[in-house]
Design a protein around this motif. Structure first.
Motif, short mmCIF file in Angstrom:
data_model
loop_
_atom_site.label_atom_id
_atom_site.label_comp_id
_atom_site.label_asym_id
_atom_site.label_seq_id
_atom_site.Cartn_x
_atom_site.Cartn_y
_atom_site.Cartn_z
N SER B 102 38.65 31.15 42.94
CA SER B 102 38.57 32.66 42.73
C SER B 102 39.09 32.91 44.12
O SER B 102 38.28 33.08 45.05
CB SER B 102 37.78 33.38 42.17
N HIS B 104 39.91 35.83 45.33
CA HIS B 104 39.13 37.22 46.00
C HIS B 104 37.51 36.97 46.42
O HIS B 104 36.79 37.92 47.08
CB HIS B 104 39.29 38.34 45.06
N LEU B 105 36.94 35.76 45.94
CA LEU B 105 35.73 35.56 46.29
C LEU B 105 35.64 34.68 47.74
O LEU B 105 36.42 34.10 48.05
CB LEU B 105 34.90 34.67 45.35
N ARG B 148 41.07 34.03 49.74
CA ARG B 148 42.58 34.35 49.97
C ARG B 148 43.11 34.51 51.50
O ARG B 148 44.10 34.40 51.50
CB ARG B 148 43.11 35.81 49.20
#
Lengths: 264, 248
Positions: B102, B104-105, B148
């Motif tokens: 993920s 965004h994590l 990211r």
């Protein structure tokens, strides 16, 4: 060790919990106000409806629609939950496509995690309802204890829609556009901005019959706003509809998912 | 030692063409009709393999040879349309270049999500957390940053560190190690040998013949979805190099 078809991992509570947290963080972690938006979002939404329909258009002048901000919030907050949870659940595969293409994760868990994280966020709005009850000093009655029933029907319906649309949305992204338009239409055709009793009597039976949200939204509003139990007949019809959608949605989900994954 | 992966005449057929064509073909298949031959193609077909525990298997072949599709089938992401694929033991996530779980994590949260997907409890992940961070060569500030904002190299290091530290029975790597900086490549390759020595199995794809020659003991050569050869690394790679020279 025994050889097995690689297939998918089974159901795992820890995975569901981790993915649910992931979903929640995606929508809060980069906001300066963070979790405060869970309350601010519905507050602003109710504020806009109260201003336009209660203030400018004077919907609150009808006796059954008094305390208009609370009146509209009783429907708007559960409706917003339905819309968020079904939309978020429906886009679970697109949101998690890297995960789905790199691990044999249990696919239903991915959908449920999105549905639960959207629900947790949307249900924080219930605190706003409680606040509005105090502000408008509505009498607190034992009929509030009925609330879990219409909310459970709404949960089943939103989960059913999420199941149905999740693989379909991957195969045909147009479904997302159509669903957004449909949501808007159904909201205005539901007793949200106005009481069910404002619908002309000769149409009311048909209105309730073709719109399962009539029974649900009225079922939430009557105990809070009027201190009455839900309209059981209307709610029973909504419950039957929700059960069918949930069963059909899950069936479609299980059937279409392998094909949808190949099109991610 | 036991067989970890067994493929018997395995094949997977994709639909190609416009979106409309793809949807129509999927619906036809669901309704029980055979897919029409036009507009479908076999991404891999006729794969026959048995891979033993402790093997380091390299997969070579040009672009579009079916390497990633085969790895996804072994990982359980795609079901074969014909034949069978069976795998014993616990499979890692399929690691590909630059893919985080993920984006965004934070790196730290990614470790916990990945651990849960590997079937580990929170406590078990915490116990291995420092080892993963050290292997990935990421400090606390980097691990608190959303993935990211990582460079491609940082993502690869984190992904590989998680997968290799969680000691899967089967580690699948899609073109991950043959790129990237030399120091980390050496360290990761050493890890592949360690895993294999522990009777775990490693399968990786690569375009880098030297990397394959150094780190694979068996090589599968795919060409347009077909298995051209599977055997001792040196033999298959010699044939492959000769084939490439002739083609060039």
């Amino acid at each position: 060790m025994t050889a097995a078809t690689p297939g998918l991992r089974g159901w795992d509570r820890n995975v569901l919990w981790q993915l649910t947290q992931t979903g929640m963080r995606r929508r809060t972690s980069d906001r300066v106000l963070g979790v405060a938006w869970w309350l601010l979002d519905p507050l602003l939404l109710v504020g806009v409806y109260a201003l336009v329909f209660g203030g400018l258009l004077e919907f609150g002048r009808h006796a059954e629609q008094n305390a208009y901000p609370l009146f509209v919030a009783c429907a708007l907050i559960p409706w917003r939950w339905f819309a968020m949870a079904s939309t978020q659940g429906a886009s679970a595969f697109q949101q998690n496509h890297t995960l789905l293409l790199s691990t044999p994760v249990h696919r239903e868990t991915v959908l449920l995690s999105e549905w639960i994280s959207a629900s947790a966020q949307a249900l924080a709005g219930v605190a706003l309802l409680l606040g509005l009850m105090l502000v408008y000093e509505v009498p607190i009655t034992l009929n509030l204890l009925w609330l879990p029933i219409p909310l459970a029907v709404l949960a089943a319906l939103s989960l059913g829609v999420a199941y149905l649309l999740c693989p379909l949305g991957v195969m045909l992204p147009d479904v997302g556009n159509l669903y957004a338009a449909l949501l808007r239409l159904v909201w205005f055709l539901s007793p949200g901005l106005y009481a069910l009793s404002r619908v002309p009597e000769e149409w009311r039976g048909l209105y309730v019959a073709i719109n399962p949200f009539a029974g649900i939204l009225e079922g939430v509003r009557r105990p809070i706003h009027a201190g009455l139990p839900p309209d059981w007949e209307a709610l029973a019809w909504s419950a039957a509809f929700a059960a069918i959608v949930l069963a059909a949605g899950r069936f479609v989900f299980l059937r279409l998912t392998p094909a949808a994954i190949r099109m991610l | 030692m036991g067989i970890v992966i067994r493929c018997e005449d395995a094949g997977l057929c994709f639909t190609r063409g416009s979106r409309r064509h793809m949807v129509a073909a999927s619906l036809r298949r669901l309704a029980g009709f055979a897919p029409r031959a036009d507009g479908t193609f076999w991404a891999v077909r006729g794969i026959d393999l048995s891979i033993r525990a402790g093997a380091r298997v390299g997969i070579c072949g040009g672009n579009g040879a079916g390497k990633t599709t085969l790895l996804r089938m072994i990982c359980g992401i795609y079901e074969p349309d014909e034949g069978t694929v069976s795998v014993a033991g616990h499979t890692s996530a399929l690691l590909s270049l630059g893919a985080g779980i993920s984006a965004h994590l934070s790196g730290r949260d990614n470790v916990f999500v990945a651990g849960a997907l590997h079937g580990l409890s929170r406590g078990e992940i915490e116990a291995r957390y420092d080892e993963i961070a050290a292997f990935a060569e990421l400090d606390a500030a980097a691990l608190a940053t959303p993935v990211r904002y990582y460079s491609a190299g940082m993502r690869t290091r984190l992904g590989f560190a998680i997968a290799a530290t969680l000691t899967p029975d089967l580690l699948l790597l899609d073109e991950v190690l043959s790129t990237g900086d030399v120091a980390f490549r050496e360290k990761s390759a050493a890890r592949l040998h360690e895993l294999a020595a522990q009777a775990r199995c490693v399968v990786f794809t690569s375009h880098n013949l030297r990397f394959l020659r150094e780190h694979a003991d068996q090589v599968l050569w795919l060409d347009r979805g077909r298995q051209l050869a599977f055997g001792p690394a040196a033999d298959v790679l010699d044939d492959y190099a000769r084939f490439m020279k002739r083609a060039a």
